[in-house]
Write a protein that holds these residues in place. Sequence first.
Motif, short mmCIF file in Angstrom:
data_model
loop_
_atom_site.label_atom_id
_atom_site.label_comp_id
_atom_site.label_asym_id
_atom_site.label_seq_id
_atom_site.Cartn_x
_atom_site.Cartn_y
_atom_site.Cartn_z
N VAL A 106 0.86 -1.19 0.00
CA VAL A 106 0.00 0.00 0.00
C VAL A 106 0.89 1.23 0.00
O VAL A 106 1.87 1.29 0.74
N VAL A 107 0.55 2.20 -0.85
CA VAL A 107 1.32 3.45 -0.86
C VAL A 107 0.36 4.62 -0.69
O VAL A 107 -0.74 4.61 -1.25
N PRO A 108 0.72 5.64 0.08
CA PRO A 108 -0.15 6.79 0.30
C PRO A 108 -0.16 7.75 -0.89
O PRO A 108 0.65 7.63 -1.81
N ALA A 109 -1.05 8.73 -0.83
CA ALA A 109 -1.20 9.70 -1.92
C ALA A 109 0.08 10.49 -2.16
O ALA A 109 0.41 10.83 -3.30
N ALA A 110 0.81 10.80 -1.09
CA ALA A 110 2.04 11.59 -1.23
C ALA A 110 3.08 10.87 -2.10
O ALA A 110 3.85 11.52 -2.81
N ASN A 209 9.69 14.23 0.00
CA ASN A 209 10.05 13.13 0.90
C ASN A 209 9.40 13.29 2.27
O ASN A 209 8.94 12.32 2.86
N ILE A 210 9.36 14.52 2.77
CA ILE A 210 8.71 14.79 4.06
C ILE A 210 7.23 14.41 4.00
O ILE A 210 6.69 13.78 4.92
N GLN A 211 6.58 14.77 2.90
CA GLN A 211 5.17 14.44 2.74
C GLN A 211 4.96 12.92 2.71
O GLN A 211 3.98 12.42 3.27
N VAL A 212 5.88 12.21 2.07
CA VAL A 212 5.80 10.74 2.05
C VAL A 212 5.96 10.19 3.46
O VAL A 212 5.19 9.33 3.90
N PHE A 213 6.99 10.67 4.20
CA PHE A 213 7.22 10.20 5.57
C PHE A 213 5.98 10.43 6.43
O PHE A 213 5.58 9.55 7.20
N GLU A 214 5.39 11.61 6.29
CA GLU A 214 4.23 11.95 7.11
C GLU A 214 3.01 11.11 6.73
O GLU A 214 2.25 10.66 7.60
#
Length: 266
Positions: A106-110, A209-214
Amino acid sequence: METPKTQRAEKDLSEQIKRVTMEIHMRAENTELMLSFQKGQVTMPQYKLLLSSLHEIYQTLEEELDKNSCHPAVEPIYFPSELARLEPIEKDLEFFYGPNWKEKIVVPAATRKYCDRLRKIGKENPEYLVAHAYTRYLGDLSGGQVLGRIAQKSMGLKNGEGLAFFAFPGVSSPNLFKQLYRSRMNVLELSEEQKKGILDEAVNSFELNIQVFEDVQKVLNITENQMDSKHVESKNGLQSSMMATSFYKMLLGIFVVVVTMGICMS
């Protein structure tokens, strides 16, 4: 007093990227996900979700680098044999999820937003890929060994299984390779506009990258909250069931007493 060597260094693209991303780099390191790594408290769910997003990011980045490998700004820093991360990540995902890992991750929208950005610049401004390649590959190469040991200890992994992402078998000396990579970057023939674009994109790469981490941490928190809710519901259901059982036992006891008394009285 600045020496000519210092002045030249300040004009180097790699040094300029380091300077303009210093503040946002610290922000990235202070996200909840990265702090878990630094504290040696990274969990298996955290790492699996992060790895799933990294798979999508590196798949897109490496596709765009491959497509633009002959571009004058990309060719000098194109090192697929030494740096490519897609195959190691897929090996790790198979270890954690099994042979059908593609159906389970599963991967998030970011993450999708990050990949869309890589495709866009790969098509419109290939030189901007330099910023993403530099921040991602050299970041992984710099902290890979340390983070790999932390992940291994935190998750109780053995024999390097699930940790192929952190290994760079094609790089015998990370420090020497980073020097080579930076030297290649610093001699790229770029206009001032292109250079400014790369610097802006380096900052943007950290933001993405920050958005992905969050987002990864949000997905994890939602999953944990759902599990907690189910646990509470299950616990409440068990308590209700036990209360109902006690009530029925009490009724049965009363019934037995009544029947016994009736028999004795007859």
